[in-house]
Design a protein around this motif. Structure first.
Motif, PDB file in Angstrom:
ATOM      1  N   ARG A   1       0.795  -1.443  -0.701  1.00 15.66           N
ATOM      2  CA  ARG A   1      -0.175  -0.089   0.068  1.00 15.66           C
ATOM      3  C   ARG A   1       1.335   1.460  -0.057  1.00 15.66           C
ATOM      4  O   ARG A   1       0.388   2.341   0.489  1.00 15.66           O
ATOM      5  CB  ARG A   1      -0.956   0.216   1.054  1.00 15.66           C
ATOM      6  CG  ARG A   1      -0.115  -0.072   2.261  1.00 15.66           C
ATOM      7  CD  ARG A   1      -1.079  -0.176   3.658  1.00 15.66           C
ATOM      8  NE  ARG A   1      -0.098  -0.673   4.287  1.00 15.66           N
ATOM      9  CZ  ARG A   1       1.079   0.029   5.102  1.00 15.66           C
ATOM     10  NH1 ARG A   1       0.969   1.542   4.572  1.00 15.66           N
ATOM     11  NH2 ARG A   1       1.538   0.413   5.951  1.00 15.66           N
TER      12      ARG A   1
ATOM     13  N   LYS B   1       2.419   4.762  -0.864  1.00 18.76           N
ATOM     14  CA  LYS B   1       1.959   5.115  -1.915  1.00 18.76           C
ATOM     15  C   LYS B   1       3.521   6.718  -2.088  1.00 18.76           C
ATOM     16  O   LYS B   1       4.149   6.521  -1.346  1.00 18.76           O
ATOM     17  CB  LYS B   1       0.974   6.503  -1.233  1.00 18.76           C
ATOM     18  CG  LYS B   1      -0.288   5.823  -1.003  1.00 18.76           C
ATOM     19  CD  LYS B   1      -1.070   6.269  -0.270  1.00 18.76           C
ATOM     20  CE  LYS B   1      -2.143   5.765   0.202  1.00 18.76           C
ATOM     21  NZ  LYS B   1      -2.986   6.279   1.371  1.00 18.76           N
TER      22      LYS B   1
ATOM     23  N   SER C   1      -1.689  13.051   8.889  1.00 20.67           N
ATOM     24  CA  SER C   1      -1.551  11.650   7.734  1.00 20.67           C
ATOM     25  C   SER C   1      -2.222  12.261   6.374  1.00 20.67           C
ATOM     26  O   SER C   1      -1.997  11.880   5.279  1.00 20.67           O
ATOM     27  CB  SER C   1      -2.318  10.874   8.307  1.00 20.67           C
ATOM     28  OG  SER C   1      -3.800  11.549   8.329  1.00 20.67           O
TER      29      SER C   1
ATOM     30  N   GLN D   1      -4.125   2.592  12.474  1.00 18.46           N
ATOM     31  CA  GLN D   1      -4.847   2.036  10.718  1.00 18.46           C
ATOM     32  C   GLN D   1      -4.565   3.938  10.497  1.00 18.46           C
ATOM     33  O   GLN D   1      -4.638   3.743   8.942  1.00 18.46           O
ATOM     34  CB  GLN D   1      -6.728   2.939  11.355  1.00 18.46           C
ATOM     35  CG  GLN D   1      -7.034   1.639  11.537  1.00 18.46           C
ATOM     36  CD  GLN D   1      -8.642   0.894  12.092  1.00 18.46           C
ATOM     37  OE1 GLN D   1      -9.645   2.277  11.861  1.00 18.46           O
ATOM     38  NE2 GLN D   1      -9.268   0.230  12.222  1.00 18.46           N
TER      39      GLN D   1
ATOM     40  N   ARG E   1      -1.766   3.330   8.629  1.00 20.05           N
ATOM     41  CA  ARG E   1      -1.325   1.944   7.677  1.00 20.05           C
ATOM     42  C   ARG E   1      -2.055   2.672   6.318  1.00 20.05           C
ATOM     43  O   ARG E   1      -1.402   2.651   5.164  1.00 20.05           O
ATOM     44  CB  ARG E   1      -2.151   1.014   7.889  1.00 20.05           C
ATOM     45  CG  ARG E   1      -1.701   0.010   8.310  1.00 20.05           C
ATOM     46  CD  ARG E   1      -2.520  -1.347   9.204  1.00 20.05           C
ATOM     47  NE  ARG E   1      -2.477  -2.134  10.154  1.00 20.05           N
ATOM     48  CZ  ARG E   1      -2.916  -2.053  11.030  1.00 20.05           C
ATOM     49  NH1 ARG E   1      -4.362  -1.466  11.276  1.00 20.05           N
ATOM     50  NH2 ARG E   1      -2.495  -2.476  12.171  1.00 20.05           N
ATOM     51  N   ASN E   2      -3.152   3.596   6.128  1.00 19.85           N
ATOM     52  CA  ASN E   2      -3.983   4.479   5.486  1.00 19.85           C
ATOM     53  C   ASN E   2      -2.704   5.253   4.474  1.00 19.85           C
ATOM     54  O   ASN E   2      -3.413   6.570   3.853  1.00 19.85           O
ATOM     55  CB  ASN E   2      -4.880   5.023   5.812  1.00 19.85           C
ATOM     56  CG  ASN E   2      -6.303   3.675   6.313  1.00 19.85           C
ATOM     57  OD1 ASN E   2      -5.706   2.563   5.373  1.00 19.85           O
ATOM     58  ND2 ASN E   2      -6.885   3.659   6.467  1.00 19.85           N
ATOM     59  N   SER E   3      -1.790   6.208   5.089  1.00 24.52           N
ATOM     60  CA  SER E   3      -1.012   7.092   4.635  1.00 24.52           C
ATOM     61  C   SER E   3       0.578   7.058   4.262  1.00 24.52           C
ATOM     62  O   SER E   3       1.238   8.090   4.039  1.00 24.52           O
ATOM     63  CB  SER E   3      -1.398   8.815   5.662  1.00 24.52           C
ATOM     64  OG  SER E   3      -0.890   8.302   6.681  1.00 24.52           O
TER      65      SER E   3
END
Length: 192
Positions: free
Chosen positions: A3, A5, A74, A95, A98-100
């Motif tokens: 994941r 980026k 984030s 979370q 993980r998402n950023s």
């Protein structure tokens, strides 16, 4: 599928004394990215030291402030972020990271952490409120055990034992490049 980026943040997690701040500064220089120390930002924003926040407002309020700062970071991109040692304890924080971005866990033994924390005053601040000024080795070991699951959210771990901050920074750069190139390869393959 990774994941990572291309413009994601690099979150450095780990116990106090593992080198998140000093190694993070050097990694940011190598990667030509801005560096943010969450503890410094919290102190700047609240106009209080972290021990004062714990004493005046309690640990719950401090953890809420950490989450608010993490959420804000984030939403920005391409930064090396040194998190406080307890940030990954909250599932919401894991979370958000993980998402950023990529999460890199810096490690050391309780003995090494104890030595690092008691042989110098960390960035002109008293030691962590959960440890006290003498940072007892057994308390460090207990907190490390308690945080095992929280720290397992990392994409990679770097053992800082016996390494200079420059060497740890180079390892962070290598992890970022490795994960970024894998992510790009995955993206190319999924586009085909």
């Amino acid at each position: 599928m990774l994941r990572v980026k291309p413009n994601g943040n690099i979150y450095l997690i780990g116990f106090s004394g593992t080198g998140k701040s000093l190694s993070g500064i050097r990694a940011a220089e190598l990667l030509k990215l801005p560096f943010v120390d969450m503890d410094d930002l919290i102190e700047y924003r609240t106009k209080k030291s972290i021990p004062e926040i714990f004493e005046d407002d309690g640990e719950d309020e401090f953890r809420k402030i950490e989450t608010d700062i993490l959420r804000e970071l984030s939403e920005k991109s391409s930064r090396v972020v040194s998190t406080g040692g307890g940030v990954p304890v909250r599932e919401l924080n894991r979370q958000i990271m993980r998402n950023s971005g990529v999460i890199i866990h810096l490690t050391a033994t309780p003995e090494t952490i104890h030595k690092r924390l008691t042989t110098r005053q960390t960035r002109n601040r008293t030691l962590r409120p959960l440890l006290g000024d003498d940072a007892p080795e057994q308390r460090i070991a207990n907190l490390l055990t308690e945080r095992t699951e929280a720290y397992s959210c990392a994409d990679r771990s770097i053992d800082t034992e016996g390494l200079s901050h420059r060497q740890v920074a180079a390892a962070i750069e290598n992890v970022w490049q490795e994960l970024s190139s894998r992510s790009e390869s995955s993206q190319v393959n999924s586009d085909v």
